[in-house]
Design an enzyme around this catalytic site. Sequence first.
Site, PDB file in Angstrom:
ATOM      1  N   ASP A  70       0.821  -1.211   0.000  1.00 32.41           N
ATOM      2  CA  ASP A  70       0.000   0.000   0.000  1.00 32.41           C
ATOM      3  C   ASP A  70       0.855   1.262   0.000  1.00 32.41           C
ATOM      4  O   ASP A  70       2.068   1.217   0.220  1.00 32.41           O
ATOM      5  CB  ASP A  70      -0.975  -0.002   1.198  1.00 32.41           C
ATOM      6  CG  ASP A  70      -0.342  -0.500   2.499  1.00 32.41           C
ATOM      7  OD1 ASP A  70       0.904  -0.532   2.573  1.00 32.41           O
ATOM      8  OD2 ASP A  70      -1.078  -0.857   3.426  1.00 32.41           O
ATOM      9  N   ASN A 133      -7.487  -2.245  14.209  1.00 35.15           N
ATOM     10  CA  ASN A 133      -8.885  -2.516  13.818  1.00 35.15           C
ATOM     11  C   ASN A 133      -9.000  -3.750  12.928  1.00 35.15           C
ATOM     12  O   ASN A 133     -10.037  -3.987  12.335  1.00 35.15           O
ATOM     13  CB  ASN A 133      -9.490  -1.296  13.115  1.00 35.15           C
ATOM     14  CG  ASN A 133      -8.802  -0.968  11.796  1.00 35.15           C
ATOM     15  OD1 ASN A 133      -7.875  -1.661  11.378  1.00 35.15           O
ATOM     16  ND2 ASN A 133      -9.260   0.085  11.130  1.00 35.15           N
ATOM     17  N   HIS A 135      -7.268  -4.372  10.132  1.00 35.29           N
ATOM     18  CA  HIS A 135      -7.002  -4.214   8.692  1.00 35.29           C
ATOM     19  C   HIS A 135      -5.739  -4.974   8.272  1.00 35.29           C
ATOM     20  O   HIS A 135      -4.832  -5.182   9.075  1.00 35.29           O
ATOM     21  CB  HIS A 135      -6.955  -2.741   8.263  1.00 35.29           C
ATOM     22  CG  HIS A 135      -5.770  -1.951   8.697  1.00 35.29           C
ATOM     23  ND1 HIS A 135      -5.829  -0.597   8.950  1.00 35.29           N
ATOM     24  CD2 HIS A 135      -4.473  -2.280   8.899  1.00 35.29           C
ATOM     25  CE1 HIS A 135      -4.643  -0.153   9.281  1.00 35.29           C
ATOM     26  NE2 HIS A 135      -3.793  -1.152   9.257  1.00 35.29           N
ATOM     27  N   GLU A 140      -9.656  -1.748   5.180  1.00 38.97           N
ATOM     28  CA  GLU A 140     -10.252  -1.404   6.462  1.00 38.97           C
ATOM     29  C   GLU A 140     -11.499  -2.260   6.705  1.00 38.97           C
ATOM     30  O   GLU A 140     -12.010  -2.910   5.775  1.00 38.97           O
ATOM     31  CB  GLU A 140     -10.634   0.090   6.454  1.00 38.97           C
ATOM     32  CG  GLU A 140      -9.456   1.037   6.216  1.00 38.97           C
ATOM     33  CD  GLU A 140      -8.553   1.194   7.457  1.00 38.97           C
ATOM     34  OE1 GLU A 140      -8.539   0.309   8.330  1.00 38.97           O
ATOM     35  OE2 GLU A 140      -7.857   2.226   7.531  1.00 38.97           O
TER      36      GLU A 140
HETATM   37  C1  F6R Z   1       1.537  -1.310   6.078  1.00 37.12           C
HETATM   38  C2  F6R Z   1       0.217  -1.959   6.157  1.00 37.12           C
HETATM   39  C3  F6R Z   1      -0.571  -1.927   7.422  1.00 37.12           C
HETATM   40  C4  F6R Z   1       0.259  -2.178   8.674  1.00 37.12           C
HETATM   41  C5  F6R Z   1      -0.606  -2.079   9.914  1.00 37.12           C
HETATM   42  C6  F6R Z   1       0.201  -2.240  11.189  1.00 37.12           C
HETATM   43  O1  F6R Z   1       2.105  -1.460   4.795  1.00 37.12           O
HETATM   44  O2  F6R Z   1      -0.230  -2.490   5.191  1.00 37.12           O
HETATM   45  O3  F6R Z   1      -1.600  -2.890   7.346  1.00 37.12           O
HETATM   46  O4  F6R Z   1       0.857  -3.449   8.591  1.00 37.12           O
HETATM   47  O5  F6R Z   1      -1.259  -0.842   9.932  1.00 37.12           O
HETATM   48  O6  F6R Z   1       1.051  -1.145  11.330  1.00 37.12           O
HETATM   49  P1  F6R Z   1       2.163  -1.124  12.470  1.00 37.12           P
HETATM   50  O7  F6R Z   1       3.118  -2.218  12.166  1.00 37.12           O
HETATM   51  O8  F6R Z   1       2.781   0.244  12.353  1.00 37.12           O
HETATM   52  O9  F6R Z   1       1.445  -1.340  13.770  1.00 37.12           O
END
Ligand code: F6R
Length: 238
Positions: A70, A133, A135, A140
Amino acid sequence: MNLPRLIVVDDAEAASAVAVARVLALMAAKPQAVLGLATGETMRPVHRRLVEAHRRGAVSFARARSFNLDEYIGLRPGHPASFASFMRRTLFDAVDFAAGATHLPDGDDPAAYEAAIKAAGGIDLQLLGIGGNGHIGFNEPGSDVASRTRIVRLADATRADNAPAFAPDPVPEQAVTMGIGTILEARAVLLIATGGAKAPAVAAALGPAITPHCPASALRLHPAAVIVADRAAAAGVS
Ligand code: F6R
């Protein structure tokens, strides 16, 4: 349907060691592998260990290709909080991917990203983190399990979680992300969850059914997904 296999380890360092061992095994077996990469705090120790492994000669990415999950929409090129910048700082600048072998999705042409993944032969191993959450990527809650690479509106909770990287500026409202359907096509999927803030999401991911409230619960549609969680992140799993 198969629930993902859950591996519980002591802490974030141990979780990253498990993930990196998987990557190194793949790279040894298939030097031209296609890696699905992620950003975020969870990935910092993973990338650090990959860089260390590369420096000691344990892995080369010279023949590999990569596709990140992403990217934010609307940031100027080179913005320090962009995922492209994060990837350069934590991994790409320190290892030996060939020029043009690393990819991040582009909001101007999401379909081209799907085509590029297909043209590369599909993703061999997709690394994932998980949002508080539930995701995966920026899919989301409410995302369709068949969703493809597309532009999405970020959840308020996600924007709050990621605010420190942008402060004092606001977090972008939109991102481009591989879809859940895209992620599920990877030949192997490894989700890393560390820290107590992820415990409810991990419990929901491994709950009784796929639920739109927790996009990671769709991983049971993959034949062999693995979740590596530290004790704190696994604390809610019954
Ligand atoms: C990042 C992504 C997100 C993160 C998630 C956890 O490329 O796709 O799904 O893996 O938001 O983020 P952290 O590791 O910062 O808690």
